[in-house]
Design a protein around this motif. Structure first.
Motif: not given
Length: 221
Positions: A168-182
């Protein structure tokens, strides 16, 4: 692994939802260790893996409860509060049992595979969702862990439970980016091995399978 960590009994088993990657290994665990009680979401999924878990609970005489939001259990001073659970026929993930674990001032939010629809219901409930540790939903899929959710939870640390090289490609890059942004540091089991968090109710620390325990961290007010 549990025996190596000194575990000889499980007080509570939570079957978050009726998907194989979340409940397929539980019958083997029931054969290996005594379990005092089990929770599930009551999803009407008649699959071989779900039937096997039910049969195992019955064979081992484990009392099980189909939980709903508002259910609470306290074990040795540790509170388990069900925030979300349901018979979502359209999407079993959104019916996942979501639990807030509280021990003194320490809080951990355990999210199953809930996605944006379930997150939105939690946000609308106006419940206090802040947690020191967040178990990232659905293996880090882009379908959850939204900006609004992270803004409410305000986690200081996150754990992503995910299989290596999954299809499935988990974890998705967009989720990791959100975690880093926060500015949420995270560990992922495909890279870091088992992730452990321990607390005395005032302070907490975490480690993975390859490093020493991190410095104690003060829970937030």
């Amino acid at each position: 692994y549990l025996r190596r960590e000194g575990c000889t009994r499980l007080e509570l088993m939570v079957a978050t939802h009726a998907h194989r990657d979340h409940i397929g290994g539980l019958p083997a665990l029931l054969d290996a260790l005594p379990v005092a009680q089990a929770w599930d979401a009551g999803q009407p999924s008649r699959t071989a893996v779900n039937d096997a878990l039910l049969a195992s609970w019955l064979r081992h005489d484990v009392p099980f409860e189909q939980v709903h939001p508002g259910v609470r259990r306290v074990i040795d001073g540790v509170a388990f509060d069900v925030l979300s659970a349901g018979r979502d026929l359209r999407d079993l993930n959104n019916g996942s049992v979501v639990v807030m674990l509280t021990y003194g001032r320490f809080r951990a939010l355990l999210t199953g595979d809930m996605q944006q629809a379930a997150e939105q219901k939690l946000l609308e409930s106006q419940r206090d969702l802040h947690a020191d540790v967040l178990k990232v939903a659905h293996h880090g899929s882009r379908t959850g862990t939204t900006d609004a959710f992270l803004a409410r939870v305000r986690p200081r640390f996150a754990v992503i439970s995910v299989g290596a090289d999954n299809r499935f490609g988990h974890p998705h890059v967009s989720t990791l980016r959100r975690l880093r942004r926060f500015r949420v540091p995270y560990r992922r089991t495909d890279q870091d091995g088992a992730v452990l968090v321990r607390s005395d109710g005032r302070i907490w620390q975490e480690c993975d399978g390859r490093t020493q325990w991190a410095a104690w961290a003060q829970p937030k007010d």
